[in-house]
Design a protein around this motif. Structure first.
Motif, PDB file in Angstrom:
ATOM      1  N   LYS A   1     -20.916  39.117   1.381  1.00  0.00           N
ATOM      2  CA  LYS A   1     -21.180  37.882   0.646  1.00  0.00           C
ATOM      3  C   LYS A   1     -20.463  36.691   1.264  1.00  0.00           C
ATOM      4  O   LYS A   1     -21.002  35.577   1.303  1.00  0.00           O
ATOM      5  CB  LYS A   1     -20.733  38.057  -0.813  1.00  0.00           C
ATOM      6  CG  LYS A   1     -21.025  36.858  -1.700  1.00  0.00           C
ATOM      7  CD  LYS A   1     -20.625  37.137  -3.136  1.00  0.00           C
ATOM      8  CE  LYS A   1     -21.489  38.210  -3.755  1.00  0.00           C
ATOM      9  NZ  LYS A   1     -21.214  38.379  -5.208  1.00  0.00           N
ATOM     10  N   LEU A   2     -19.262  36.921   1.756  1.00  0.00           N
ATOM     11  CA  LEU A   2     -18.447  35.817   2.274  1.00  0.00           C
ATOM     12  C   LEU A   2     -18.833  35.403   3.695  1.00  0.00           C
ATOM     13  O   LEU A   2     -18.876  34.200   4.001  1.00  0.00           O
ATOM     14  CB  LEU A   2     -16.967  36.219   2.265  1.00  0.00           C
ATOM     15  CG  LEU A   2     -16.250  36.231   0.921  1.00  0.00           C
ATOM     16  CD1 LEU A   2     -14.860  36.842   1.078  1.00  0.00           C
ATOM     17  CD2 LEU A   2     -16.135  34.819   0.362  1.00  0.00           C
TER      18      LEU A   2
ATOM     19  N   LEU B   1     -19.407  27.660  -2.976  1.00  0.00           N
ATOM     20  CA  LEU B   1     -18.435  28.506  -2.285  1.00  0.00           C
ATOM     21  C   LEU B   1     -18.207  27.976  -0.873  1.00  0.00           C
ATOM     22  O   LEU B   1     -17.066  27.951  -0.385  1.00  0.00           O
ATOM     23  CB  LEU B   1     -18.946  29.949  -2.237  1.00  0.00           C
ATOM     24  CG  LEU B   1     -18.077  30.959  -1.476  1.00  0.00           C
ATOM     25  CD1 LEU B   1     -16.678  31.045  -2.062  1.00  0.00           C
ATOM     26  CD2 LEU B   1     -18.742  32.339  -1.469  1.00  0.00           C
ATOM     27  N   ALA B   2     -19.268  27.530  -0.221  1.00  0.00           N
ATOM     28  CA  ALA B   2     -19.134  26.942   1.116  1.00  0.00           C
ATOM     29  C   ALA B   2     -18.262  25.696   1.072  1.00  0.00           C
ATOM     30  O   ALA B   2     -17.447  25.461   1.978  1.00  0.00           O
ATOM     31  CB  ALA B   2     -20.511  26.610   1.685  1.00  0.00           C
TER      32      ALA B   2
ATOM     33  N   THR C   1     -28.282  30.324   4.791  1.00  0.00           N
ATOM     34  CA  THR C   1     -27.257  30.809   5.720  1.00  0.00           C
ATOM     35  C   THR C   1     -27.893  31.613   6.848  1.00  0.00           C
ATOM     36  O   THR C   1     -27.290  32.546   7.375  1.00  0.00           O
ATOM     37  CB  THR C   1     -26.213  31.672   4.983  1.00  0.00           C
ATOM     38  OG1 THR C   1     -26.885  32.758   4.321  1.00  0.00           O
ATOM     39  CG2 THR C   1     -25.442  30.843   3.972  1.00  0.00           C
TER      40      THR C   1
ATOM     41  N   VAL D   1     -21.667  32.786   4.460  1.00  0.00           N
ATOM     42  CA  VAL D   1     -21.261  31.443   4.030  1.00  0.00           C
ATOM     43  C   VAL D   1     -20.221  30.879   4.993  1.00  0.00           C
ATOM     44  O   VAL D   1     -20.275  29.702   5.373  1.00  0.00           O
ATOM     45  CB  VAL D   1     -20.704  31.487   2.597  1.00  0.00           C
ATOM     46  CG1 VAL D   1     -20.261  30.095   2.147  1.00  0.00           C
ATOM     47  CG2 VAL D   1     -21.743  32.040   1.630  1.00  0.00           C
TER      48      VAL D   1
ATOM     49  N   ASN E   1     -23.684  29.772  -3.602  1.00  0.00           N
ATOM     50  CA  ASN E   1     -23.118  29.883  -2.254  1.00  0.00           C
ATOM     51  C   ASN E   1     -22.821  28.527  -1.623  1.00  0.00           C
ATOM     52  O   ASN E   1     -21.936  28.408  -0.772  1.00  0.00           O
ATOM     53  CB  ASN E   1     -24.012  30.743  -1.355  1.00  0.00           C
ATOM     54  CG  ASN E   1     -25.292  30.036  -0.959  1.00  0.00           C
ATOM     55  OD1 ASN E   1     -25.697  29.048  -1.582  1.00  0.00           O
ATOM     56  ND2 ASN E   1     -25.945  30.546   0.069  1.00  0.00           N
TER      57      ASN E   1
ATOM     58  N   MET F   1     -15.762  33.604  -5.550  1.00  0.00           N
ATOM     59  CA  MET F   1     -16.708  34.330  -4.708  1.00  0.00           C
ATOM     60  C   MET F   1     -17.920  34.811  -5.492  1.00  0.00           C
ATOM     61  O   MET F   1     -19.051  34.771  -4.997  1.00  0.00           O
ATOM     62  CB  MET F   1     -15.986  35.513  -4.063  1.00  0.00           C
ATOM     63  CG  MET F   1     -16.837  36.372  -3.166  1.00  0.00           C
ATOM     64  SD  MET F   1     -15.882  37.731  -2.462  1.00  0.00           S
ATOM     65  CE  MET F   1     -15.259  38.514  -3.960  1.00  0.00           C
ATOM     66  N   ASN F   2     -17.694  35.253  -6.735  1.00  0.00           N
ATOM     67  CA  ASN F   2     -18.774  35.872  -7.505  1.00  0.00           C
ATOM     68  C   ASN F   2     -19.513  34.916  -8.435  1.00  0.00           C
ATOM     69  O   ASN F   2     -20.670  35.161  -8.780  1.00  0.00           O
ATOM     70  CB  ASN F   2     -18.215  37.039  -8.334  1.00  0.00           C
ATOM     71  CG  ASN F   2     -17.752  38.188  -7.467  1.00  0.00           C
ATOM     72  OD1 ASN F   2     -18.325  38.447  -6.404  1.00  0.00           O
ATOM     73  ND2 ASN F   2     -16.715  38.886  -7.900  1.00  0.00           N
TER      74      ASN F   2
ATOM     75  N   HIS G   1     -27.692  25.984  -3.818  1.00  0.00           N
ATOM     76  CA  HIS G   1     -27.859  27.121  -2.926  1.00  0.00           C
ATOM     77  C   HIS G   1     -28.208  26.601  -1.536  1.00  0.00           C
ATOM     78  O   HIS G   1     -29.019  25.685  -1.394  1.00  0.00           O
ATOM     79  CB  HIS G   1     -28.961  28.052  -3.430  1.00  0.00           C
ATOM     80  CG  HIS G   1     -29.191  29.236  -2.530  1.00  0.00           C
ATOM     81  ND1 HIS G   1     -28.428  30.377  -2.592  1.00  0.00           N
ATOM     82  CD2 HIS G   1     -30.094  29.430  -1.532  1.00  0.00           C
ATOM     83  CE1 HIS G   1     -28.851  31.238  -1.692  1.00  0.00           C
ATOM     84  NE2 HIS G   1     -29.855  30.689  -1.032  1.00  0.00           N
TER      85      HIS G   1
END
Length: 319
Positions: free
Chosen positions: A95-96, A149-150, A8, A99, A146, A141-142, A5
């Protein structure tokens, strides 16, 4: 908190003077598409002959059509109909975007230059397309922390800032007339072969000689250029694998190497699961990938990608 994690929180963004570049893999992709472009130009030239005095105009319009790769409405149509992407919902955007801001802040890139899209898929994947599209699957994404995802988004950003996305699409666009002509010729040859079988061996021999004569005349007229096209897919695949490693290095250099390694492990497990399903459907007999299939693969294997990440995963020595 998950070890991958990341924070951000809003921060000042220092924008780099050079937002994009064209690296060696992008240049290589363009050069390798040159035989396809010339064959397409030949096809367009033949078609334009039917337009009489406007033949040159038709050719110039086709050459100018490459600018559509950077045309936003065309990119949106490409994203929707070819890549099966959609705009994110407000919840997905919430959410996006934090990030994405973190990734672009580290890269010194203006994040608003690009558009975030979502693919309704339960697999782990992402895509960089045309000049401004960054797509990610709903699963990524889910289900990813994060930080991971980054790492995925930073990898796709690497394709954009390196010029891989636009150069690949531009080469594909200019190769389309040649591809279409080849498919038409292949279909006509198949029909002619089946029809000739009704006339026995003489008919088959006549069609084979006719097609072979046309092929030889084409190769001779174009100084053997069509023969180069036979090797182009393998060379493009090799360049594609190199561009994936470059994008990995871009994400790792931004500090996402551990997260990217974790994503690669998940991708590897996903591939192993798919292979196990194929083996089960094949009666328990493993389906081996052929040498030519490996040469045509657009992505390096799992171990090669991890090997290239090792310098970024090693602990830094204090000075």
């Amino acid at each position: 908190a998950h070890p991958h994690h990341i924070s951000t929180d809003a921060r000042r963004i220092h924008l780099s003077n050079q937002q994009r570049r064209t690296d060696a893999t992008a240049v290589g992709s363009l050069l390798l598409h040159l035989p396809n472009f010339l064959c397409s130009l030949f096809v367009v030239g033949l078609v334009s002959a039917f337009f009489g005095d406007f033949a040159l105009v038709v050719i110039l319009l086709w050459i100018a059509s490459g600018a559509l790769v950077f045309h936003r409405p065309t990119e949106s149509a490409l994203a929707r109909h070819l890549l099966r992407l959609r705009y994110p919902t407000p919840q997905e955007r919430a959410k996006l975007e934090p990030v994405w801001r973190e990734v672009t802040a580290r890269a010194g890139v203006e994040g608003r230059t690009y558009e975030l899209w979502v693919e309704d898929s339960d697999s782990l994947n992402a895509v960089a397309a045309a000049g401004h599209i960054v797509g990610v699957t709903r699963f990524a994404m889910n289900q990813l922390p994060n930080g991971e995802l980054a790492a995925v988004l930073a990898h796709e950003l690497g394709h954009h800032v390196g010029g891989h996305a636009w150069s690949g699409l531009l080469g594909y666009w200019y190769a389309l007339p040649g591809r279409i002509a080849w498919r038409v010729l292949k279909a006509v040859s198949t029909v002619a072969f089946h029809v000739s079988k009704a006339f026995g061996c003489f008919g088959v021999a006549f069609v084979v000689m006719l097609v072979g004569g046309l092929a030889f005349a084409t190769v001779s007229t174009l100084y053997g250029l069509p023969l180069l096209i036979l090797g182009v897919p393998y060379a493009l695949a090799a360049v594609g694998r190199r561009s994936e490693l470059r994008a990995d290095e871009h994400a790792a250099a931004l500090g996402f190497a551990p997260m990217l390694a974790a994503v690669l492990d998940k991708l590897h497990r996903q591939e192993q699961y798919t292979q196990a399903e194929v083996t089960a459907r094949n009666g328990g007999v493993p389906v081996e990938e052929g040498a030519l299939s490996r040469l045509l693969s657009s992505h390096p294997d799992h171990h090669t990608r991890l090997h290239h990440l090792q310098p970024y995963l090693q602990p830094q020595r204090p000075y």
